[in-house]
Design an enzyme around this catalytic site. Structure first.
Site, mmCIF file in Angstrom:
data_model
loop_
_atom_site.group_PDB
_atom_site.id
_atom_site.type_symbol
_atom_site.label_atom_id
_atom_site.label_comp_id
_atom_site.label_asym_id
_atom_site.label_seq_id
_atom_site.Cartn_x
_atom_site.Cartn_y
_atom_site.Cartn_z
ATOM 1 N N ALA A 59 -0.333 4.514 -1.439
ATOM 2 C CA ALA A 59 -1.101 5.606 -2.046
ATOM 3 C C ALA A 59 -0.997 6.903 -1.259
ATOM 4 O O ALA A 59 -1.376 7.965 -1.745
ATOM 5 C CB ALA A 59 -2.567 5.198 -2.178
ATOM 6 N N LEU B 27 0.854 -1.199 0.000
ATOM 7 C CA LEU B 27 0.000 0.000 0.000
ATOM 8 C C LEU B 27 0.887 1.245 0.000
ATOM 9 O O LEU B 27 1.657 1.464 0.938
ATOM 10 C CB LEU B 27 -0.920 0.008 1.213
ATOM 11 C CG LEU B 27 -1.793 -1.237 1.415
ATOM 12 C CD1 LEU B 27 -2.870 -0.960 2.451
ATOM 13 C CD2 LEU B 27 -2.433 -1.699 0.107
ATOM 14 N N ARG C 111 68.959 33.051 -0.135
ATOM 15 C CA ARG C 111 68.683 33.644 1.173
ATOM 16 C C ARG C 111 69.769 34.667 1.484
ATOM 17 O O ARG C 111 70.848 34.646 0.896
ATOM 18 C CB ARG C 111 68.658 32.552 2.247
ATOM 19 C CG ARG C 111 69.986 31.884 2.434
ATOM 20 C CD ARG C 111 69.892 30.647 3.322
ATOM 21 N NE ARG C 111 71.203 30.094 3.552
ATOM 22 C CZ ARG C 111 71.432 28.815 3.837
ATOM 23 N NH1 ARG C 111 70.420 27.957 3.885
ATOM 24 N NH2 ARG C 111 72.639 28.386 4.061
ATOM 25 N N ARG D 212 3.538 14.834 6.489
ATOM 26 C CA ARG D 212 4.405 15.199 7.610
ATOM 27 C C ARG D 212 5.894 15.104 7.259
ATOM 28 O O ARG D 212 6.744 15.562 8.005
ATOM 29 C CB ARG D 212 4.093 14.313 8.826
ATOM 30 C CG ARG D 212 2.842 14.764 9.547
ATOM 31 C CD ARG D 212 2.462 13.796 10.623
ATOM 32 N NE ARG D 212 1.937 12.548 10.089
ATOM 33 C CZ ARG D 212 1.688 11.466 10.817
ATOM 34 N NH1 ARG D 212 1.955 11.478 12.104
ATOM 35 N NH2 ARG D 212 1.184 10.379 10.268
ATOM 36 N N GLY E 104 -2.172 0.198 15.904
ATOM 37 C CA GLY E 104 -3.342 -0.628 16.190
ATOM 38 C C GLY E 104 -2.981 -1.678 17.245
ATOM 39 O O GLY E 104 -1.935 -2.321 17.154
ATOM 40 N N ARG F 189 43.471 17.886 0.095
ATOM 41 C CA ARG F 189 42.344 18.538 -0.582
ATOM 42 C C ARG F 189 42.132 18.003 -1.992
ATOM 43 O O ARG F 189 42.948 17.230 -2.504
ATOM 44 C CB ARG F 189 42.581 20.047 -0.559
ATOM 45 C CG ARG F 189 42.534 20.599 0.880
ATOM 46 C CD ARG F 189 42.923 22.052 0.931
ATOM 47 N NE ARG F 189 42.156 22.833 -0.025
ATOM 48 C CZ ARG F 189 42.555 24.019 -0.497
ATOM 49 N NH1 ARG F 189 43.703 24.540 -0.118
ATOM 50 N NH2 ARG F 189 41.795 24.663 -1.360
ATOM 51 N N ASN G 154 51.718 29.550 -4.852
ATOM 52 C CA ASN G 154 51.034 29.267 -6.122
ATOM 53 C C ASN G 154 50.091 30.381 -6.551
ATOM 54 O O ASN G 154 49.506 30.313 -7.610
ATOM 55 C CB ASN G 154 50.249 27.946 -6.015
ATOM 56 C CG ASN G 154 49.191 27.995 -4.928
ATOM 57 O OD1 ASN G 154 49.335 28.711 -3.943
ATOM 58 N ND2 ASN G 154 48.128 27.242 -5.106
ATOM 59 N N ALA H 154 68.195 25.412 2.771
ATOM 60 C CA ALA H 154 67.133 25.807 3.711
ATOM 61 C C ALA H 154 66.928 27.316 3.680
ATOM 62 O O ALA H 154 67.869 28.076 3.488
ATOM 63 C CB ALA H 154 67.503 25.353 5.119
HETATM 64 C C1 UD1 Z 1 -1.838 1.360 10.102
HETATM 65 C C2 UD1 Z 1 -2.702 0.275 10.740
HETATM 66 C C3 UD1 Z 1 -2.299 0.109 12.205
HETATM 67 C C4 UD1 Z 1 -0.845 -0.242 12.287
HETATM 68 C C5 UD1 Z 1 -0.009 0.805 11.554
HETATM 69 C C6 UD1 Z 1 1.414 0.362 11.438
HETATM 70 C C7 UD1 Z 1 -4.857 0.369 9.604
HETATM 71 C C8 UD1 Z 1 -6.286 0.791 9.703
HETATM 72 N N1 UD1 Z 1 -4.074 0.661 10.640
HETATM 73 O O1 UD1 Z 1 -2.141 2.594 10.720
HETATM 74 O O2 UD1 Z 1 -3.054 -0.925 12.804
HETATM 75 O O3 UD1 Z 1 -0.429 -0.347 13.628
HETATM 76 O O4 UD1 Z 1 -0.482 1.007 10.217
HETATM 77 O O5 UD1 Z 1 2.172 1.432 10.980
HETATM 78 O O6 UD1 Z 1 -4.494 -0.238 8.623
HETATM 79 N N2 UD1 Z 1 -2.593 3.840 2.508
HETATM 80 C C9 UD1 Z 1 -3.138 3.730 1.250
HETATM 81 N N3 UD1 Z 1 -4.426 4.137 1.041
HETATM 82 C C10 UD1 Z 1 -5.207 4.615 2.050
HETATM 83 C C11 UD1 Z 1 -4.652 4.708 3.349
HETATM 84 C C12 UD1 Z 1 -3.356 4.308 3.539
HETATM 85 O O7 UD1 Z 1 -2.460 3.305 0.316
HETATM 86 O O8 UD1 Z 1 -6.360 4.944 1.782
HETATM 87 C C13 UD1 Z 1 -1.206 3.419 2.722
HETATM 88 C C14 UD1 Z 1 -0.339 4.567 3.179
HETATM 89 O O9 UD1 Z 1 0.290 5.189 2.081
HETATM 90 C C15 UD1 Z 1 0.664 3.871 4.077
HETATM 91 C C16 UD1 Z 1 -0.079 2.663 4.621
HETATM 92 O O10 UD1 Z 1 -1.197 2.471 3.777
HETATM 93 O O11 UD1 Z 1 1.778 3.403 3.345
HETATM 94 C C17 UD1 Z 1 -0.536 2.823 6.067
HETATM 95 O O12 UD1 Z 1 -1.425 3.904 6.177
HETATM 96 P P1 UD1 Z 1 -1.424 4.882 7.415
HETATM 97 O O13 UD1 Z 1 -2.486 5.888 7.232
HETATM 98 O O14 UD1 Z 1 -0.048 5.382 7.649
HETATM 99 O O15 UD1 Z 1 -1.883 3.866 8.580
HETATM 100 P P2 UD1 Z 1 -1.657 4.041 10.128
HETATM 101 O O16 UD1 Z 1 -2.607 5.033 10.679
HETATM 102 O O17 UD1 Z 1 -0.220 4.255 10.403
#
Ligand code: UD1
Ligand code: CA
Length: 470
Positions: A11, A9, A448, A16, A147, A341, A394, A431
């Protein structure tokens, strides 16, 4: 073993971290986050790897087309047009899983530190337990926003509760979800399709498939991570700095395993691009940067900075030296407190001693400058000896000019060589000379003031001064 398909995943935007590229492209010292995820996943030999892309998908797709980490995978990218949660992201990937039967490994792109060994172990555990769903858990003190893995009276997994949805008791749980799951493909599809978003964030949580599996009476396991450091996620710039630190420590541990001796590794820092050969020895507080190569048998005494340089076999670089864009030949010795250098090339068996600065200079084999010297824009022939306090002048305030010194030359201490000037092979400079004209081979050059002597002068003056005091 069942066939494996991976889903990453990726997306999210990663606001931050600053900037406006996808979070999965945030760079660590060892490459983009997505590359690290792909490298470790390669260890489970997936038949296909699906990357869910969203924010600035074109940047991520362009990266995947050329990244070397992607080469070990058959990649399909799937678009998640709106980020409605991790469960929704997997739902978007389902069409790409059509026709696949086996184990689906689901991961998040923002966890770059899982090792190949851990993932292999995890998959083996899932298969050995004949589990429908296995998640990689870890103990996080404090558990913060992760989680929570909620367990029942017999320690069996019941569900994952997101931090924002936890009751006060669940908030105290410190076994948490790392975001890596192994799921049976036949369970995954209907489970993900049935996800609801009735939670505090109004998101489709992937984590809800755990409770669903439990309720169906499926086998659900949590595999606890041996080293919780591996689970570190990247949400902030400080997380990214932490990940870089861990990657650097791993690089040093790998070098130690390969036979590089570190006296005090905790105080050393090196870029991922640095190459150190087995048999090198690294003292405390050594920083190695860029395309630096350190050959076997080298001793780096300590408190050094070396940038984009090649350090030949059996060289010793002594305490407190700085070396940049230089090539140091075999068996040479540099420092203590030398400043080498850019543009410097030191031949084999050369010696550069304390408080010597060398810039854009070539010293051929066996040449020496042992103390308090500046060698800039010059060449020094084989076996020539540069006396203490020698300066190549130099720069005239407008231009840089070159000094050429032949083979077997002896430059006496405290001499100035006013460039452009040439000193022929075998010449000897007395020298304290200021050399403004070329010196022919084998000549003696004296430049010198002649010494004057006034016999008894000092004693007479002393006597006069003593008399005045009374
Ligand atoms: C998630 C888990 C949490 C876990 C933690 C570990 C869920 C609901 N929670 O929380 O239990 O402890 O990761 O770090 O899954 N992403 C998508 N599409 C979306 C949302 C997220 O691709 O719609 C991707 C983000 O880019 C990211 C990853 O999923 O790479 C995790 O998403 P993020 O929102 O960071 O989840 P956490 O709140 O950290
Ligand atoms: Ca996260």
């Amino acid at each position: 073993m069942e066939q494996i398909c991976c889903v990453i995943l990726a997306a999210g935007l990663g606001k931050r971290l600053g900037g406006d590229s996808p979070k999965a492209l945030a760079t660590t010292r060892s490459g983009a986050l997505i590359d690290l995820a792909l490298e470790s996943l390669a260890s489970v030999s997936p038949v296909k790897t699906i990357v869910v892309v969203g924010h600035k998908r074109e940047l991520l797709e362009k990266h995947l087309a050329t990244s070397s980490a992607a080469k070990g995978h058959t990649i399909e990218t799937i678009s998640q047009p709106e980020q409605l949660g991790t469960g929704h992201a997997v739902r978007c990937a389902l069409p790409a899983l059509e026709g696949f039967t086996g184990t689906v490994i689901l991961t998040y792109a923002d966890h770059p530190l899982f090792t190949a060994e851990t993932l292999k172990h995890f998959v083996a555990y899932h298969s050995f337990k004949k589990s429908t769903l296995t998640m990689l858990s870890f103990t996080a003190p404090p558990p913060n926003g992760y989680g929570r893995i909620v367990r029942g009276a017999k320690n069996e997994v019941l569900r994952i509760t997101e931090a924002k949805d936890c009751n006060p008791e669940e908030l105290l749980i410190n076994e948490v979800n790392s975001g890596v799951y192994a799921v049976d493909s036949s369970f995954l599809k209907p489970a993900v399709e049935s996800l609801q978003n009735n939670n505090s964030q109004k998101e489709y949580y992937l984590t809800d498939i755990v409770e669903k599996a439990v309720k169906e009476g499926q086998t659900v396991c949590a595999f606890p991570l041996g080293d919780p450091q591996e689970a570190a996620g990247v949400n902030t710039l400080s997380d990214l700095a932490y990940v870089n630190q861990v990657l650097e420590r791993r690089h040093i541990r790998q070098l130690q395993a390969d036979g590089v001796l570190f006296d005090d590794p905790a105080t050393c820092s090196l870029d991922a691009s640095v190459v150190l050969k087995a048999g090198a020895r690294v003292g405390p507080q050594v920083q190695l940067r860029g395309d630096t190569v350190v050959e076997t048998g080298v001793t780096l005494e300590g408190s050094l900075l070396i940038i984009n340089s090649t350090i030949g076999r059996n060289v010793t670089i002594k305490l407190g030296s700085r070396v940049e864009e230089a090539v140091i030949g075999e068996e040479a010795s540099v420092g203590p407190f030398a400043n080498i250098r850019p543009g410097t090339s030191l031949g084999a068996h050369t010696r550069i001693g304390n408080f010597v600065e060398v810039k854009n200079a070539t010293l051929r084999d066996g040449a020496k400058a042992s103390h308090l010297t500046y060698l800039g824009d010059c060449t020094v022939g084989e076996e020539s000896n540069i006396g203490a306090g020698t300066i190549t002048c130099n720069y005239d305030g407008y231009r840089k000019s070159a000094t050429t010194i032949g083979k077997g030359v002896f430059i006496g201490s405290n001499s100035c060589l006013v460039a452009p000037v040439h000193v022929g092979d075998g010449a000897l400079i007395a020298a304290g000379s200021v050399i403004t004209q070329d010196v022919p081979a084998d000549a003696l050059a004296l430049g010198r003031a002649k010494q004057e002597m006034k016999g008894g002068w000092a004693a007479t003056r002393r006597a006069q001064l003593e008399k005045q005091k009374k």
